[in-house]
Write a protein that holds these residues in place. Sequence first.
Motif, PDB file in Angstrom:
ATOM      1  N   ASN A   6       6.284   8.149   3.681  1.00 35.81           N
ATOM      2  CA  ASN A   6       5.822   6.773   3.760  1.00 35.81           C
ATOM      3  C   ASN A   6       6.788   6.044   4.695  1.00 35.81           C
ATOM      4  OD1 ASN A   6       8.072   5.932   2.200  1.00 35.81           O
ATOM      5  ND2 ASN A   6       6.923   5.997   0.297  1.00 35.81           N
ATOM      6  N   LYS A  46      -0.015  12.099  -1.548  1.00 32.10           N
ATOM      7  CA  LYS A  46      -0.390  11.035  -0.622  1.00 32.10           C
ATOM      8  C   LYS A  46       0.617   9.908  -0.785  1.00 32.10           C
ATOM      9  CE  LYS A  46      -4.212  13.265   0.219  1.00 32.10           C
ATOM     10  NZ  LYS A  46      -4.353  14.123   1.356  1.00 32.10           N
ATOM     11  N   THR A  48       1.448   5.640  -0.002  1.00 34.05           N
ATOM     12  CA  THR A  48       1.227   4.313   0.560  1.00 34.05           C
ATOM     13  C   THR A  48       2.480   3.981   1.354  1.00 34.05           C
ATOM     14  OG1 THR A  48       2.185   3.150  -1.341  1.00 34.05           O
ATOM     15  CG2 THR A  48      -0.194   3.580  -1.417  1.00 34.05           C
ATOM     16  N   THR A  88      -7.155   9.148  -1.954  1.00 33.72           N
ATOM     17  CA  THR A  88      -7.007   8.532  -0.640  1.00 33.72           C
ATOM     18  C   THR A  88      -6.162   7.279  -0.810  1.00 33.72           C
ATOM     19  OG1 THR A  88      -8.172   7.931   1.388  1.00 33.72           O
ATOM     20  CG2 THR A  88      -9.112   7.127  -0.696  1.00 33.72           C
ATOM     21  N   TRP A  89      -5.752   6.681   0.286  1.00 38.32           N
ATOM     22  CA  TRP A  89      -4.785   5.606   0.217  1.00 38.32           C
ATOM     23  C   TRP A  89      -4.937   4.687   1.415  1.00 38.32           C
ATOM     24  CZ3 TRP A  89      -4.477  10.107   2.493  1.00 38.32           C
ATOM     25  CH2 TRP A  89      -3.861  10.190   3.730  1.00 38.32           C
ATOM     26  N   ASN A  90      -4.334   3.495   1.264  1.00 41.25           N
ATOM     27  CA  ASN A  90      -4.093   2.630   2.407  1.00 41.25           C
ATOM     28  C   ASN A  90      -2.630   2.210   2.318  1.00 41.25           C
ATOM     29  OD1 ASN A  90      -3.944   0.362   0.668  1.00 41.25           O
ATOM     30  ND2 ASN A  90      -6.119  -0.064   0.899  1.00 41.25           N
ATOM     31  N   ALA A  91      -2.238   1.150   2.958  1.00 41.32           N
ATOM     32  CA  ALA A  91      -0.820   0.777   2.988  1.00 41.32           C
ATOM     33  C   ALA A  91      -0.258   0.411   1.623  1.00 41.32           C
ATOM     34  CB  ALA A  91      -0.608  -0.383   3.958  1.00 41.32           C
ATOM     35  N   THR A  92      -1.101  -0.105   0.703  1.00 41.02           N
ATOM     36  CA  THR A  92      -0.571  -0.599  -0.565  1.00 41.02           C
ATOM     37  C   THR A  92      -1.411  -0.270  -1.798  1.00 41.02           C
ATOM     38  OG1 THR A  92      -1.614  -2.758  -0.213  1.00 41.02           O
ATOM     39  CG2 THR A  92       0.662  -2.508   0.550  1.00 41.02           C
ATOM     40  N   THR A 105      -8.929   3.225  -9.142  1.00 39.94           N
ATOM     41  CA  THR A 105      -8.037   2.594  -8.162  1.00 39.94           C
ATOM     42  C   THR A 105      -6.827   1.963  -8.839  1.00 39.94           C
ATOM     43  OG1 THR A 105      -9.246   0.486  -8.259  1.00 39.94           O
ATOM     44  CG2 THR A 105      -9.955   2.083  -6.598  1.00 39.94           C
ATOM     45  N   ALA A 111      -5.592  -5.347  -1.889  1.00 37.27           N
ATOM     46  CA  ALA A 111      -5.806  -4.302  -0.890  1.00 37.27           C
ATOM     47  C   ALA A 111      -6.697  -3.173  -1.418  1.00 37.27           C
ATOM     48  CB  ALA A 111      -4.464  -3.733  -0.438  1.00 37.27           C
TER      49      ALA A 111
END
Length: 128
Positions: A6, A46, A48, A88-92, A105, A111
């Motif tokens: 990260n 994974k 963030t 799966t992920w995004n930044a936060t 989630t 986010a």
Amino acid sequence: TSITGNERAFAAWKDAGEVVTWGDPEEGGDSSCVADSLIAGVTSIKGTGSAFAALKNAGEVVTWGRPEVGGDSSGVADRLVADVTSITWNATAFAAVKGAGEVVTWGDPEAGGDSSGVADRLVADVTS
């Protein structure tokens, strides 16, 4: 062995599924709080920007790192103990897909970490 990172830490998982972490302790570089769950069986990790989520071979998810961006999954932990097939992920935030296509989630609510507004549409048939 595979490695993911990260913004400020790394996590490596070895062939037997053991996880080794390093870097900024608050950003996921210190996994000692969940170390017993990371001894074996991890199949993927994974990240963030400041947390990690490990998927184990029985479909269990283990999280650590900055709590507000996915390092704390205690609010949905009962839904992450088995049958998760992908993350799966995004930044936060993180999203996990379970075997029947249910989506779980956690992380930053703004986010996508809070999917309660569409939860009735994420209970089945989502593919990863």
